[in-house]
Motif scaffolding. Structure first.
Motif, mmCIF file in Angstrom:
data_model
loop_
_atom_site.group_PDB
_atom_site.id
_atom_site.type_symbol
_atom_site.label_atom_id
_atom_site.label_comp_id
_atom_site.label_asym_id
_atom_site.label_seq_id
_atom_site.Cartn_x
_atom_site.Cartn_y
_atom_site.Cartn_z
ATOM 1 N N ARG A 72 42.019 35.647 46.788
ATOM 2 C CA ARG A 72 41.816 36.707 47.784
ATOM 3 C C ARG A 72 42.037 38.087 47.173
ATOM 4 N NH1 ARG A 72 38.979 36.489 51.837
ATOM 5 N NH2 ARG A 72 37.946 37.588 50.143
ATOM 6 N N ALA A 73 42.988 38.171 46.264
ATOM 7 C CA ALA A 73 43.287 39.459 45.637
ATOM 8 C C ALA A 73 42.170 39.924 44.710
ATOM 9 C CB ALA A 73 44.604 39.356 44.855
ATOM 10 N N ARG A 74 41.278 39.008 44.335
ATOM 11 C CA ARG A 74 40.236 39.333 43.359
ATOM 12 C C ARG A 74 38.843 39.504 43.947
ATOM 13 N NH1 ARG A 74 44.201 36.646 40.679
ATOM 14 N NH2 ARG A 74 44.573 37.253 38.500
ATOM 15 N N THR A 75 38.657 39.133 45.208
ATOM 16 C CA THR A 75 37.311 39.240 45.785
ATOM 17 C C THR A 75 37.381 39.441 47.290
ATOM 18 O OG1 THR A 75 35.182 38.114 46.041
ATOM 19 C CG2 THR A 75 37.133 36.723 46.047
ATOM 20 N N LEU A 76 36.379 40.155 47.815
ATOM 21 C CA LEU A 76 36.242 40.308 49.263
ATOM 22 C C LEU A 76 35.275 39.275 49.839
ATOM 23 C CD1 LEU A 76 36.041 44.187 49.643
ATOM 24 C CD2 LEU A 76 37.975 42.707 50.130
ATOM 25 N N ALA A 77 34.688 38.435 48.957
ATOM 26 C CA ALA A 77 33.768 37.397 49.425
ATOM 27 C C ALA A 77 34.512 36.435 50.348
ATOM 28 C CB ALA A 77 33.182 36.640 48.241
ATOM 29 N N PRO A 78 33.819 35.871 51.336
ATOM 30 C CA PRO A 78 34.481 34.941 52.264
ATOM 31 C C PRO A 78 35.082 33.740 51.541
ATOM 32 C CG PRO A 78 32.297 35.553 53.065
ATOM 33 C CD PRO A 78 32.397 36.072 51.670
ATOM 34 N N ILE A 79 36.234 33.315 52.014
ATOM 35 C CA ILE A 79 36.903 32.123 51.497
ATOM 36 C C ILE A 79 37.062 31.132 52.646
ATOM 37 C CG2 ILE A 79 39.049 31.173 50.553
ATOM 38 C CD1 ILE A 79 39.476 33.837 49.109
ATOM 39 N N ILE A 80 36.486 29.947 52.470
ATOM 40 C CA ILE A 80 36.641 28.876 53.459
ATOM 41 C C ILE A 80 37.419 27.744 52.809
ATOM 42 C CG2 ILE A 80 35.490 27.178 54.929
ATOM 43 C CD1 ILE A 80 33.103 29.018 55.122
ATOM 44 N N VAL A 116 29.670 28.329 57.065
ATOM 45 C CA VAL A 116 29.249 29.011 55.832
ATOM 46 C C VAL A 116 28.207 30.080 56.152
ATOM 47 C CG1 VAL A 116 27.944 28.712 53.680
ATOM 48 C CG2 VAL A 116 29.807 27.138 54.249
ATOM 49 N N LYS A 117 27.202 29.733 56.945
ATOM 50 C CA LYS A 117 26.152 30.688 57.291
ATOM 51 C C LYS A 117 26.730 31.874 58.061
ATOM 52 C CE LYS A 117 22.172 28.733 58.600
ATOM 53 N NZ LYS A 117 21.249 27.769 59.255
ATOM 54 N N SER A 118 27.687 31.602 58.950
ATOM 55 C CA SER A 118 28.323 32.678 59.718
ATOM 56 C C SER A 118 29.070 33.639 58.804
ATOM 57 C CB SER A 118 29.278 32.084 60.754
ATOM 58 O OG SER A 118 30.008 33.100 61.413
ATOM 59 N N GLN A 119 29.844 33.101 57.858
ATOM 60 C CA GLN A 119 30.600 33.945 56.943
ATOM 61 C C GLN A 119 29.685 34.724 56.008
ATOM 62 O OE1 GLN A 119 33.740 34.725 56.959
ATOM 63 N NE2 GLN A 119 34.379 33.288 58.551
ATOM 64 N N LEU A 120 28.593 34.113 55.587
ATOM 65 C CA LEU A 120 27.639 34.822 54.729
ATOM 66 C C LEU A 120 26.984 35.988 55.468
ATOM 67 C CD1 LEU A 120 25.941 31.842 52.855
ATOM 68 C CD2 LEU A 120 27.419 33.604 51.860
ATOM 69 N N ARG A 121 26.691 35.789 56.752
ATOM 70 C CA ARG A 121 26.131 36.888 57.552
ATOM 71 C C ARG A 121 27.118 38.041 57.650
ATOM 72 N NH1 ARG A 121 24.193 32.686 60.895
ATOM 73 N NH2 ARG A 121 25.942 32.992 62.341
ATOM 74 N N ARG A 122 28.367 37.716 57.931
ATOM 75 C CA ARG A 122 29.398 38.761 58.062
ATOM 76 C C ARG A 122 29.588 39.506 56.745
ATOM 77 N NH1 ARG A 122 32.966 38.830 62.123
ATOM 78 N NH2 ARG A 122 34.666 39.409 60.740
ATOM 79 N N TYR A 123 29.570 38.768 55.650
ATOM 80 C CA TYR A 123 29.748 39.393 54.340
ATOM 81 C C TYR A 123 28.569 40.302 54.009
ATOM 82 C CZ TYR A 123 30.869 39.818 49.362
ATOM 83 O OH TYR A 123 31.178 40.308 48.109
ATOM 84 N N ALA A 124 27.358 39.862 54.361
ATOM 85 C CA ALA A 124 26.175 40.688 54.131
ATOM 86 C C ALA A 124 26.256 41.982 54.938
ATOM 87 C CB ALA A 124 24.910 39.913 54.500
ATOM 88 N N GLN A 125 26.737 41.881 56.180
ATOM 89 C CA GLN A 125 26.898 43.077 57.021
ATOM 90 C C GLN A 125 27.949 44.007 56.440
ATOM 91 O OE1 GLN A 125 27.840 41.330 60.797
ATOM 92 N NE2 GLN A 125 25.725 40.767 61.258
ATOM 93 N N LEU A 126 29.048 43.410 55.954
ATOM 94 C CA LEU A 126 30.131 44.201 55.376
ATOM 95 C C LEU A 126 29.667 44.947 54.140
ATOM 96 C CD1 LEU A 126 33.178 44.965 55.137
ATOM 97 C CD2 LEU A 126 33.464 42.871 53.809
#
Length: 232
Positions: A72-80, A116-126
């Protein structure tokens, strides 16, 4: 654009189970066993999501929890986190140290695919909004800098947990807007808020202790009684 997903550890074999589903969505999946390899991939490639597939055994969570925190400290990408561990304490612990979602290993694969698809959408928006906006939010001498993923007050850096950071960023992004406990919880934890009052209150108290000169008379993070919390 192809989405790059890392499956780390793969304790329950989720990579093999999900590969046909991910392939059908055009996702590129890489299975990695060592933490250092994940860290190196994050530093050199555009990783869109991390699936951490681990046991999270009650007798020895510390190492697994530290791995989540380190990533988490190294990336803002979603973690599941995917785990056979169904104890509520395991889910809460994983989310508190930086995971964005938690899925039981025996859930229907379509449930995980939807998450996964939900988190990818949120990350794309972010990431899309960051490209078009100043990622630094300020109220007085309080500053939340999304470029460094850091908080400072009066020029002094303040160390926050991932959850504390997300809550403060949510509130300062909506400066002046009052967020209800339910809105805060559901935005941060991505699940329905049931009995969330104490959880949010504890995190708010910890944030105030770090950013306020007098936490009992806050200048930045204020309560609107009967409604919720706001910054500004």
């Amino acid at each position: 654009m192809t989405k790059n997903i890392i499956v780390f550890y793969n304790a329950t074999g989720v990579a093999e189970l999900m590969r046909p589903f991910f392939g059908g969505e055009g996702y590129r999946v890489c299975t990695v066993q060592k933490l250092q390899e994940v860290i190196e991939m994050i530093s050199r490639e555009n990783i869109h999501l991390l699936l951490i597939d681990m046991e999270l055994k009650e007798s020895g969570w510390d190492g697994d929890v530290q791995m989540i925190r380190s990533l988490r400290a190294r990336t803002l990408a979603p973690i599941i986190v995917v785990s056979p561990q169904t104890a509520e304490t395991a889910k809460i612990t994983a989310l508190n140290v930086g995971a964005d979602d938690y899925v039981a290993a025996d859930d229907n694969p379509l449930v995980l695919l939807a998450r996964v698809k939900s988190q990818l959408r949120r990350y794309a928006q972010l990431t899309g909004s960051k490209a078009n906006a100043d990622p630094v939010y300020r109220v007085g001498s309080l500053e939340v800098d999304d470029r460094r993923h850091m908080v400072s007050v009066g020029g002094r850096d303040v160390k926050m947990t991932p959850i504390e950071y997300k809550i403060l960023r949510l509130l300062i992004q909506g400066q002046g807007k009052v967020f209800s406990i339910e809105q805060i919880y559901e935005s941060i934890w991505q699940m329905r808020a049931i009995g969330a009052d104490n959880t949010i209150a504890v995190h708010i108290r910890h944030i105030r202790e770090k950013i306020e000169n007098n936490p009992k008379k806050p200048s930045y993070l204020k309560v609107v009684r009967g409604v919720g919390y706001k910054v500004g």
